[in-house]
Design a protein around this motif. Structure first.
Motif, PDB file in Angstrom:
ATOM      1  N   VAL A  96      19.720  40.479  26.802  1.00 53.26           N
ATOM      2  CA  VAL A  96      18.345  40.694  26.906  1.00 53.26           C
ATOM      3  C   VAL A  96      17.892  41.480  28.091  1.00 53.26           C
ATOM      4  O   VAL A  96      17.103  42.429  28.396  1.00 53.26           O
ATOM      5  CB  VAL A  96      17.597  39.252  26.770  1.00 53.26           C
ATOM      6  N   ILE A 117       9.881  39.377  31.364  1.00 55.08           N
ATOM      7  CA  ILE A 117      10.611  38.410  30.464  1.00 55.08           C
ATOM      8  C   ILE A 117       9.745  37.229  30.146  1.00 55.08           C
ATOM      9  O   ILE A 117       9.658  36.802  28.933  1.00 55.08           O
ATOM     10  CB  ILE A 117      11.971  37.774  31.163  1.00 55.08           C
ATOM     11  N   LEU A 122      10.462  35.511  26.706  1.00 54.17           N
ATOM     12  CA  LEU A 122      11.965  35.616  26.340  1.00 54.17           C
ATOM     13  C   LEU A 122      12.457  34.656  27.669  1.00 54.17           C
ATOM     14  O   LEU A 122      13.955  34.653  27.405  1.00 54.17           O
ATOM     15  CB  LEU A 122      12.021  37.195  26.525  1.00 54.17           C
ATOM     16  N   LEU A 133      19.826  36.876  18.399  1.00 50.17           N
ATOM     17  CA  LEU A 133      18.259  36.946  18.511  1.00 50.17           C
ATOM     18  C   LEU A 133      17.757  36.902  17.253  1.00 50.17           C
ATOM     19  O   LEU A 133      18.362  37.587  16.209  1.00 50.17           O
ATOM     20  CB  LEU A 133      17.801  37.712  19.263  1.00 50.17           C
ATOM     21  N   GLN A 137      12.406  37.964  18.056  1.00 50.07           N
ATOM     22  CA  GLN A 137      13.043  38.203  19.507  1.00 50.07           C
ATOM     23  C   GLN A 137      13.530  39.461  19.734  1.00 50.07           C
ATOM     24  O   GLN A 137      13.091  40.076  20.751  1.00 50.07           O
ATOM     25  CB  GLN A 137      13.868  37.135  19.764  1.00 50.07           C
ATOM     26  N   ARG A 140      10.444  41.701  20.469  1.00 51.25           N
ATOM     27  CA  ARG A 140       9.980  41.377  21.848  1.00 51.25           C
ATOM     28  C   ARG A 140      10.685  42.057  22.873  1.00 51.25           C
ATOM     29  O   ARG A 140      10.174  42.566  23.708  1.00 51.25           O
ATOM     30  CB  ARG A 140       9.490  39.737  21.906  1.00 51.25           C
ATOM     31  N   VAL A 141      11.965  41.850  22.582  1.00 45.63           N
ATOM     32  CA  VAL A 141      12.885  42.757  23.581  1.00 45.63           C
ATOM     33  C   VAL A 141      12.746  44.233  23.762  1.00 45.63           C
ATOM     34  O   VAL A 141      12.479  44.754  24.771  1.00 45.63           O
ATOM     35  CB  VAL A 141      14.322  42.436  23.443  1.00 45.63           C
TER      36      VAL A 141
END
Length: 342
Positions: A96, A117, A122, A133, A137, A140-141
């Protein structure tokens, strides 16, 4: 934001139709709504520089991205545009934090990375790989990576299409919150009218490569103007009409006569009624009609009533209400009858 402007005027010959799109964006969030295969993603890819239009012009403020008249065509990496792909396009062999750090360039500041982050919730996932993930998630990354390099424009290509309803709702809110502090432009492509309504200040409706409506989102939902725009914004009841006089029409599909609140011009060929806009009525009220022969289906939060004349009515309910008696008459307020051109 006041001086910023994104200009897009492009033409491209495609297999099924010619894409011909022209708009200027001054507000922060634009939605492009339309059925699958209408040229929505192609428009985004042209702005990003992934696809080259045959002709036209794309600029942000004073920076020209593309101009066919003098052969200007900035490479994607020079355009400072963030593109959130449907599948997020994360690097599977990177963690990530490594994925996000790519957006920060070589000599990035560790503190800046941990701020990002944290901002995208995260924390604790830094050392995980994309396969470890959830869909939310991963999104979001991908968004954190885009935001890390400070783009001027963020392009969102059907970002929720592959998700189940629960996750979709959650991510819509998260995405809205993430973009709240973003000072640039964002453009979301979608065929989902709820996403368009929730997310966008302005809306463009695209059909077979052409813009058939553009303006403020609320305005387009309230007054779609055209039959296809009404359909795409979720209007369930649309009928051909015959004009009786300036304020009265006869519905040819439902066999009913209605008074309307706006003067009917000769261009009007149809009317639309949203399924939630009917209400209980007495027989002699304006625009009232009987419900003989209608049937109902119970949904968790509404009753769906199909009338014998083909009209469709949705009536809100609580989940524990299992009884509902269809009234003998219902009516539609003249101001809720949408006048439409073909």
């Amino acid at each position: 934001m006041s001086n910023k402007m994104l200009k897009v005027n492009i033409q491209k010959e495609l297999k099924e139709f010619d894409l011909d799109v022209d708009f200027e964006l001054k507000n922060k969030r634009l939605g492009i709504l339309g059925p699958s295969g209408c040229g929505k993603s192609m428009t985004l890819k042209s702005i990003a520089g992934i696809v080259n239009p045959d002709a036209g012009f794309i600029s942000l403020n004073d920076t020209v991205y593309f101009d066919s008249s003098n052969k200007t065509n900035l490479k994607p990496q020079k355009r400072n545009v963030g593109y959130l792909f449907q599948n997020y396009a994360l690097f599977p062999n990177m963690t990530v934090e490594e994925n996000i750090a790519i957006g920060l360039g070589k000599d990035y500041d560790e503190n800046h990375l941990s701020e990002i982050i944290k901002r995208f919730h995260l924390n604790g996932l830094e050392k995980r790989h994309p396969r470890q993930l959830s869909g939310g998630q991963q999104q979001r990354v991908a968004l954190a990576r885009i935001m890390a390099y400070g783009p001027d424009v963020i392009l969102l290509d059907e970002p929720f299409s592959a998700m189940d309803t629960f996750l979709k709702e959650q991510l819509r809110l998260e995405l809205l919150n993430s973009l709240e502090d973003f000072d640039g432009f964002s453009i979301m492509v979608t065929h989902n009218r709820d996403e368009a309504f929730q997310f966008c200040d302005e809306l463009i409706v695209l059909d077979k490569g052409k813009i058939i409506a553009k303006g403020e989102t609320y305005q387009i939902f309230e007054d779609p103007g055209k039959v296809q725009v009404a359909r795409l914004t979720g209007c369930k009841n649309i009928s051909r009409i015959e004009i009786i006089d300036d304020y009265h029409v006869r519905s040819l599909d439902w066999g009913l006569e209605f008074e309307v609140s706006q003067k009917v011009s000769e261009k009007i060929t149809h009317i639309g009624i949203r399924a939630h806009d009917f209400s209980f009525a007495e027989e002699d009220e304006l625009n009232a009609f009987d419900t003989v022969g209608s049937s109902k289906i119970e949904m968790p939060f509404e009753w769906e009533i199909t009338l014998a004349n083909g009209l469709w009515w949705k009536y809100d309910k609580q989940i524990h209400e299992h009884e509902f008696v269809i009234p003998d008459y219902i009516k539609i307020d003249p101001k809720n009858i949408i006048l439409l051109e073909e």
